[in-house]
Design a protein around this motif. Structure first.
Motif, PDB file in Angstrom:
ATOM      1  N   GLU A 169       0.786  -1.230   0.000  1.00 25.69           N
ATOM      2  CA  GLU A 169       0.000   0.000   0.000  1.00 25.69           C
ATOM      3  C   GLU A 169       0.820   1.284   0.000  1.00 25.69           C
ATOM      4  O   GLU A 169       0.329   2.321  -0.432  1.00 25.69           O
ATOM      5  CB  GLU A 169      -0.939  -0.002   1.213  1.00 25.69           C
ATOM      6  CG  GLU A 169      -2.007  -1.075   1.126  1.00 25.69           C
ATOM      7  CD  GLU A 169      -2.890  -1.116   2.358  1.00 25.69           C
ATOM      8  OE1 GLU A 169      -2.708  -0.285   3.267  1.00 25.69           O
ATOM      9  OE2 GLU A 169      -3.771  -1.999   2.404  1.00 25.69           O
ATOM     10  N   ARG A 170       2.048   1.239   0.507  1.00 28.97           N
ATOM     11  CA  ARG A 170       2.827   2.471   0.626  1.00 28.97           C
ATOM     12  C   ARG A 170       4.105   2.461  -0.208  1.00 28.97           C
ATOM     13  O   ARG A 170       4.427   3.449  -0.860  1.00 28.97           O
ATOM     14  CB  ARG A 170       3.200   2.715   2.102  1.00 28.97           C
ATOM     15  CG  ARG A 170       2.035   2.797   3.059  1.00 28.97           C
ATOM     16  CD  ARG A 170       1.351   4.152   3.131  1.00 28.97           C
ATOM     17  NE  ARG A 170       2.206   5.259   3.451  1.00 28.97           N
ATOM     18  CZ  ARG A 170       2.534   5.671   4.660  1.00 28.97           C
ATOM     19  NH1 ARG A 170       2.076   5.038   5.719  1.00 28.97           N
ATOM     20  NH2 ARG A 170       3.309   6.713   4.816  1.00 28.97           N
ATOM     21  N   ARG A 210       4.688   4.152  -3.860  1.00 28.32           N
ATOM     22  CA  ARG A 210       5.472   5.300  -3.377  1.00 28.32           C
ATOM     23  C   ARG A 210       4.577   6.370  -2.769  1.00 28.32           C
ATOM     24  O   ARG A 210       4.647   7.538  -3.108  1.00 28.32           O
ATOM     25  CB  ARG A 210       6.336   5.883  -4.497  1.00 28.32           C
ATOM     26  CG  ARG A 210       7.482   4.951  -4.843  1.00 28.32           C
ATOM     27  CD  ARG A 210       8.146   5.362  -6.115  1.00 28.32           C
ATOM     28  NE  ARG A 210       7.655   4.415  -7.133  1.00 28.32           N
ATOM     29  CZ  ARG A 210       7.675   4.633  -8.416  1.00 28.32           C
ATOM     30  NH1 ARG A 210       8.144   5.741  -8.894  1.00 28.32           N
ATOM     31  NH2 ARG A 210       7.228   3.743  -9.250  1.00 28.32           N
ATOM     32  N   ARG A 211       3.734   5.962  -1.838  1.00 25.22           N
ATOM     33  CA  ARG A 211       2.817   6.889  -1.165  1.00 25.22           C
ATOM     34  C   ARG A 211       3.454   7.431   0.109  1.00 25.22           C
ATOM     35  O   ARG A 211       3.929   6.678   0.946  1.00 25.22           O
ATOM     36  CB  ARG A 211       1.523   6.173  -0.798  1.00 25.22           C
ATOM     37  CG  ARG A 211       0.639   5.971  -1.979  1.00 25.22           C
ATOM     38  CD  ARG A 211      -0.808   5.787  -1.552  1.00 25.22           C
ATOM     39  NE  ARG A 211      -1.596   5.512  -2.725  1.00 25.22           N
ATOM     40  CZ  ARG A 211      -2.152   4.339  -2.999  1.00 25.22           C
ATOM     41  NH1 ARG A 211      -2.049   3.353  -2.163  1.00 25.22           N
ATOM     42  NH2 ARG A 211      -2.841   4.173  -4.098  1.00 25.22           N
ATOM     43  N   THR A 232       8.039   6.462  -0.070  1.00 20.29           N
ATOM     44  CA  THR A 232       9.024   6.859  -1.081  1.00 20.29           C
ATOM     45  C   THR A 232      10.433   6.541  -0.622  1.00 20.29           C
ATOM     46  O   THR A 232      11.252   6.021  -1.392  1.00 20.29           O
ATOM     47  CB  THR A 232       8.885   8.360  -1.402  1.00 20.29           C
ATOM     48  OG1 THR A 232       7.550   8.599  -1.866  1.00 20.29           O
ATOM     49  CG2 THR A 232       9.877   8.795  -2.457  1.00 20.29           C
TER      50      THR A 232
END
Length: 124
Positions: free
Chosen positions: A8-9, A13-14, A19
């Motif tokens: 999910e992250r 790259r949320r 990132t």
């Protein structure tokens, strides 16, 4: 969980943390890509040899591990081949068994190894 965070992250790259995690994995990605290219090149110049089975082979796989229907599909495929007069054999890497080496799990529809030795998926 770590897998959920990565999915999910990191992968999309949320956020700053996602990132930064993605960027921190770039060196490992480059090493893996280089190793894959070297392996492909080794096959191309003959340093590594391809193996020929000498019989028809169907490989059933997926990039996902578990829960995608590979085993039921393989069983369905084997039954379909048997119905057409073929004699399929299923070879698998094995998971969950205690036997360290190659094991004949079953023959002619009968299990020859217990679940504890071969793993539940192989016995199935």
């Amino acid at each position: 969980s770590l897998a959920r965070f990565a999915r999910e992250r990191v992968w999309p790259r949320r956020g700053v943390l996602g990132t930064l995690a993605w960027v921190s994995l770039l060196p490992a990605s480059a090493v893996f890509a280089t190793a894959a290219r070297l392996r492909t090149a080794a096959y191309g110049v003959g340093l590594l040899r391809r193996a020929q089975a000498g019989i028809p082979v169907v490989s059933v796989g997926n990039l996902s591990v578990g829960g995608t229907g590979k085993t039921p599909f393989t069983l369905w495929l084997a039954e379909g081949l048997r119905a057409r007069g073929r004699r399929p054999a299923i070879v698998l890497r094995g998971y969950g068994g205690s036997q360290p080496g190659p094991t004949l799990v079953g023959k002619g529809g009968e299990a020859r190894a217990p679940v504890a030795v071969a793993g539940d998926e192989a016995v199935m």
